[in-house]
Design a protein around this motif. Structure first.
Motif, PDB file in Angstrom:
ATOM      1  N   THR A  72       0.847  -1.198   0.000  1.00 38.06           N
ATOM      2  CA  THR A  72       0.000   0.000   0.000  1.00 38.06           C
ATOM      3  C   THR A  72       0.886   1.252   0.000  1.00 38.06           C
ATOM      4  OG1 THR A  72      -1.608  -1.228   1.295  1.00 38.06           O
ATOM      5  CG2 THR A  72      -1.910   1.151   1.219  1.00 38.06           C
ATOM      6  N   GLU A  73       1.882   1.256   0.884  1.00 33.06           N
ATOM      7  CA  GLU A  73       2.769   2.423   0.980  1.00 33.06           C
ATOM      8  C   GLU A  73       3.636   2.551  -0.278  1.00 33.06           C
ATOM      9  OE1 GLU A  73       2.420   0.171   3.424  1.00 33.06           O
ATOM     10  OE2 GLU A  73       1.446   1.367   4.976  1.00 33.06           O
ATOM     11  N   ALA A  74       4.135   1.401  -0.769  1.00 37.28           N
ATOM     12  CA  ALA A  74       4.961   1.443  -1.987  1.00 37.28           C
ATOM     13  C   ALA A  74       4.153   2.027  -3.142  1.00 37.28           C
ATOM     14  CB  ALA A  74       5.459   0.041  -2.326  1.00 37.28           C
ATOM     15  N   GLY A  75       2.871   1.652  -3.209  1.00 36.49           N
ATOM     16  CA  GLY A  75       1.997   2.183  -4.257  1.00 36.49           C
ATOM     17  C   GLY A  75       1.811   3.688  -4.116  1.00 36.49           C
ATOM     18  N   ILE A  76       1.674   4.152  -2.893  1.00 36.42           N
ATOM     19  CA  ILE A  76       1.516   5.598  -2.665  1.00 36.42           C
ATOM     20  C   ILE A  76       2.770   6.341  -3.153  1.00 36.42           C
ATOM     21  CG2 ILE A  76       1.401   7.359  -0.841  1.00 36.42           C
ATOM     22  CD1 ILE A  76      -0.479   5.413   0.678  1.00 36.42           C
ATOM     23  N   ILE A  77       3.935   5.765  -2.884  1.00 33.97           N
ATOM     24  CA  ILE A  77       5.206   6.400  -3.309  1.00 33.97           C
ATOM     25  C   ILE A  77       5.222   6.555  -4.832  1.00 33.97           C
ATOM     26  CG2 ILE A  77       7.710   6.032  -3.474  1.00 33.97           C
ATOM     27  CD1 ILE A  77       7.394   4.533  -0.682  1.00 33.97           C
ATOM     28  N   LEU A  78       4.915   5.456  -5.539  1.00 34.09           N
ATOM     29  CA  LEU A  78       4.953   5.513  -7.005  1.00 34.09           C
ATOM     30  C   LEU A  78       3.854   6.419  -7.544  1.00 34.09           C
ATOM     31  CD1 LEU A  78       5.784   1.782  -7.852  1.00 34.09           C
ATOM     32  CD2 LEU A  78       7.332   3.736  -7.813  1.00 34.09           C
ATOM     33  N   GLU A  79       2.670   6.339  -6.947  1.00 31.00           N
ATOM     34  CA  GLU A  79       1.566   7.189  -7.403  1.00 31.00           C
ATOM     35  C   GLU A  79       1.962   8.663  -7.339  1.00 31.00           C
ATOM     36  OE1 GLU A  79      -2.006   7.076  -4.945  1.00 31.00           O
ATOM     37  OE2 GLU A  79      -2.469   9.063  -5.710  1.00 31.00           O
ATOM     38  N   GLU A  80       2.583   9.041  -6.223  1.00 30.24           N
ATOM     39  CA  GLU A  80       2.938  10.460  -6.062  1.00 30.24           C
ATOM     40  C   GLU A  80       3.987  10.911  -7.073  1.00 30.24           C
ATOM     41  OE1 GLU A  80       1.606  12.938  -4.492  1.00 30.24           O
ATOM     42  OE2 GLU A  80       0.051  11.642  -3.670  1.00 30.24           O
ATOM     43  N   ILE A  81       4.894  10.005  -7.443  1.00 36.02           N
ATOM     44  CA  ILE A  81       5.908  10.372  -8.452  1.00 36.02           C
ATOM     45  C   ILE A  81       5.207  10.646  -9.786  1.00 36.02           C
ATOM     46  CG2 ILE A  81       7.940   9.600  -9.727  1.00 36.02           C
ATOM     47  CD1 ILE A  81       8.599   7.844  -7.193  1.00 36.02           C
ATOM     48  N   ASN A  82       4.314   9.734 -10.176  1.00 38.09           N
ATOM     49  CA  ASN A  82       3.581   9.944 -11.430  1.00 38.09           C
ATOM     50  C   ASN A  82       2.692  11.178 -11.346  1.00 38.09           C
ATOM     51  OD1 ASN A  82       4.334   7.004 -11.593  1.00 38.09           O
ATOM     52  ND2 ASN A  82       3.423   7.327 -13.587  1.00 38.09           N
ATOM     53  N   ARG A  83       2.099  11.369 -10.187  1.00 37.52           N
ATOM     54  CA  ARG A  83       1.177  12.501 -10.050  1.00 37.52           C
ATOM     55  C   ARG A  83       1.915  13.843 -10.122  1.00 37.52           C
ATOM     56  NH1 ARG A  83      -3.575  13.561  -5.606  1.00 37.52           N
ATOM     57  NH2 ARG A  83      -4.594  15.147  -6.873  1.00 37.52           N
ATOM     58  N   SER A  84       3.204  13.806  -9.757  1.00 39.34           N
ATOM     59  CA  SER A  84       3.987  15.047  -9.807  1.00 39.34           C
ATOM     60  C   SER A  84       4.389  15.393 -11.235  1.00 39.34           C
ATOM     61  CB  SER A  84       5.256  14.891  -8.955  1.00 39.34           C
ATOM     62  OG  SER A  84       6.234  14.153  -9.681  1.00 39.34           O
ATOM     63  N   GLY A  85       4.149  14.474 -12.169  1.00 39.63           N
ATOM     64  CA  GLY A  85       4.576  14.701 -13.559  1.00 39.63           C
ATOM     65  C   GLY A  85       5.806  13.881 -13.906  1.00 39.63           C
ATOM     66  N   GLY A  86       6.340  13.154 -12.931  1.00 37.13           N
ATOM     67  CA  GLY A  86       7.542  12.353 -13.162  1.00 37.13           C
ATOM     68  C   GLY A  86       7.226  10.948 -13.639  1.00 37.13           C
ATOM     69  N   ASN A  87       8.289  10.155 -13.746  1.00 36.43           N
ATOM     70  CA  ASN A  87       8.123   8.788 -14.233  1.00 36.43           C
ATOM     71  C   ASN A  87       9.093   7.856 -13.498  1.00 36.43           C
ATOM     72  OD1 ASN A  87       7.913   6.402 -15.610  1.00 36.43           O
ATOM     73  ND2 ASN A  87       8.189   7.306 -17.631  1.00 36.43           N
ATOM     74  N   GLY A 259      -1.717   7.637 -10.450  1.00 36.45           N
ATOM     75  CA  GLY A 259      -0.976   8.912 -10.355  1.00 36.45           C
ATOM     76  C   GLY A 259      -1.051   9.688 -11.656  1.00 36.45           C
ATOM     77  N   ASP A 260      -0.843   8.984 -12.764  1.00 38.43           N
ATOM     78  CA  ASP A 260      -0.941   9.641 -14.073  1.00 38.43           C
ATOM     79  C   ASP A 260      -2.360  10.157 -14.302  1.00 38.43           C
ATOM     80  OD1 ASP A 260       1.647   9.325 -14.906  1.00 38.43           O
ATOM     81  OD2 ASP A 260       1.249   7.702 -16.324  1.00 38.43           O
ATOM     82  N   GLY A 261      -3.357   9.310 -13.990  1.00 41.43           N
ATOM     83  CA  GLY A 261      -4.757   9.707 -14.204  1.00 41.43           C
ATOM     84  C   GLY A 261      -5.064  11.000 -13.462  1.00 41.43           C
ATOM     85  N   ARG A 262      -4.579  11.098 -12.233  1.00 41.83           N
ATOM     86  CA  ARG A 262      -4.849  12.317 -11.446  1.00 41.83           C
ATOM     87  C   ARG A 262      -4.118  13.519 -12.041  1.00 41.83           C
ATOM     88  NH1 ARG A 262      -5.188   8.949  -6.006  1.00 41.83           N
ATOM     89  NH2 ARG A 262      -7.444   8.787  -6.025  1.00 41.83           N
ATOM     90  N   TRP A 263      -2.911  13.279 -12.538  1.00 41.84           N
ATOM     91  CA  TRP A 263      -2.154  14.362 -13.176  1.00 41.84           C
ATOM     92  C   TRP A 263      -2.943  14.890 -14.379  1.00 41.84           C
ATOM     93  CZ3 TRP A 263      -0.021  15.588 -17.893  1.00 41.84           C
ATOM     94  CH2 TRP A 263       0.974  16.577 -17.915  1.00 41.84           C
TER      95      TRP A 263
END
Ligand SMILES: Cc1cc2nc3c(=O)[nH]c(=O)nc-3n(C[C@H](O)[C@H](O)[C@H](O)COP(=O)(O)OP(=O)(O)OC[C@H]3O[C@@H](n4cnc5c(N)ncnc54)[C@H](O)[C@@H]3O)c2cc1C
Length: 391
Positions: A72-87, A259-263
């Motif tokens: 769950t936490e690992a997913g949050i980490i990756l989601e936030e990277i994508n959501r910030s515009g990163g990859n 994360g991408d979807g939210r971005w």
């Protein structure tokens, strides 16, 4: 009812992780990712920062020097990277490849590799599964590992192997018994740890020219010697070991897609509020507004499935159906949001400076890799709903 975001953020530690990753990502703004993408270079600075923060070692247990967090936490980490515009595609595989070592490696292998991976002294970024003649049918791989005394000699070819040039170690899937000689096609496949620092002339890594900046390669393997001690688990049982890792991988990929979807939804709705044509913001037109609202609803729905799958995984419950559905729904939702965002931006959506076209290309991958959505549907149809098998 609280949104999924609010539900999981009730846990203070998860909110803290989310905030910390957001802060880290602020040092890597759109312009950074745009430049990395344009020059097709590896985002080393970002990977270094993520490693130093400890977040890349989220899933490595504390006893091996990692953060000991859940999926769950690992997913949050990756989601936030994508959501910030990163990859995070430059390094995300380290999160799930090490799971094969953790679950099936010997204590000696875990002690040798995991603490060094957690510290960033060793990189385990590459996992070589796909082959040109096998494609999605993994049991048809032809790369052969033949035991000679205390080593295995490997010959074969792999395709679409990401980050092989940016990794010290690589997990390699090879046949130790040929397809023709096994009764059960899933048998006779083994997993090895390849130390790529010592393979000169035996492993030819040729970069592929791809639609996205993913550092993907073809590998030509010729008489590569692997010490027998680098075999993970039992010889011939490797297919089972990688299947064990698939649920984690699908949940993490779903998180990135969320994360991408939210971005895309954030960018599209902001642009629709600000861009004035025909004397009013384009978002006042329902033809523009509704598709964004629809994409938002689909991303949020997929997020519920992602957290359901992640919670089951962390409770060590069966979660194959949920993990696959999360990957399916999240990749479709992010792709819908990408299309809607591009449409909302009009011509500007195609201009590199707006970042939409880059994220559009990047998010398309999630419907195809690491597993195609057709095969996810086949899993649901055949294994969950018990309909006849097509393969
Ligand atoms: C950018 C990128 C990075 C990658 N990184 C890695 C990596 O690091 N390591 C690695 O091992 N692999 C990697 N891959 C490979 C990826 O996992 C495969 O591309 C994917 O599994 C599909 O295999 P394939 O491309 O051979 O497609 P194929 O198996 O040839 O399939 C082609 C199409 O036919 C469909 N299809 C095939 N069989 C069926 C069926 N029975 N029913 C319905 N539809 C079917 C598929 O869904 C797909 O749409 C990467 C791929 C990409 C694009």
């Amino acid at each position: 009812m609280a949104s999924p975001l609010q539900q999981e953020d009730r846990h203070e530690d998860r909110r803290a992780i989310r905030d910390a990753v957001r802060t880290l990502c602020r040092d890597f703004p759109d312009a950074y990712w745009r430049e990395v993408d344009k020059k097709e270079r590896y985002p080393q600075e970002f990977v270094d920062a993520l490693t130093a923060s400890g977040y890349l070692a989220a899933l490595i247990p504390e006893e091996y020097g990692g953060a000991g967090l859940g999926i769950t936490e690992a997913g949050i980490i990756l989601e936030e990277i994508n959501r910030s515009g990163g990859n995070p595609g430059a390094c995300h595989a380290q999160m799930y490849t090490m799971g094969t070592v953790l679950r099936h490696g010997s204590e000696e292998q875990k002690r040798r590799y995991l603490p060094a991976i957690a510290k960033g002294e060793l990189r385990l970024q590459a996992f070589a599964v796909t082959e040109p003649n096998a494609g999605s049918e993994t049991t048809r791989i032809e790369t052969r590992a033949v035991r000679k005394g205390d080593r295995y000699i490997v010959n074969g070819q792999k395709i679409f192997i990401s980050r092989a040039k940016q990794s010290d170690l690589m997990l390699l899937l090879a046949r130790t018994t040929s397809y023709a000689d096994v009764q059960d096609k899933t048998q006779g496949i083994s997993v090895f740890i390849v130390d790529m620092r010592n393979v000169k002339g035996k492993l030819d890594i040729r970069p592929l020219d791809m639609m996205i900046n993913h550092h993907t390669n073809t590998l030509f393997i010729e008489d590569l010697e692997i010490p027998a001690e680098n075999l993970i688990g039992e010889e011939g049982k490797g297919f089972r070991y990688i299947i064990d890792g698939w649920n984690a991988e699908r949940i993490l990929i779903a998180s990135e897609a969320i994360g991408d979807g939210r971005w895309f939804v954030d960018r599209a709705s902001s642009y629709a509020r600000e861009r004035v044509v025909f004397g009013r913001p384009i978002g006042a037109n329902q033809g523009v507004q509704f598709p964004i609202a629809q994409a938002y609803a689909h991303v949020e729905a997929a997020d519920l499935m992602r957290f359901d799958a992640a919670a089951k995984f962390d409770r060590k419950e069966k979660c194959g159906a949920e993990a696959n559905m999360a990957k399916l729904l999240a990749s479709e939702a992010s792709w819908e949001a990408a299309n809607v965002c591009l449409t909302t931006y009009g011509g500007y959506g195609f201009a590199r400076d707006y970042d939409v076209e880059r994220k559009f290309r990047e998010t398309r991958l999630f419907t195809v890799a690491p597993v195609n959505n057709n095969l996810v549907l086949a899993f649901l149809g055949q294994n969950v709903l018990k309909m006849p098998k097509s393969y």
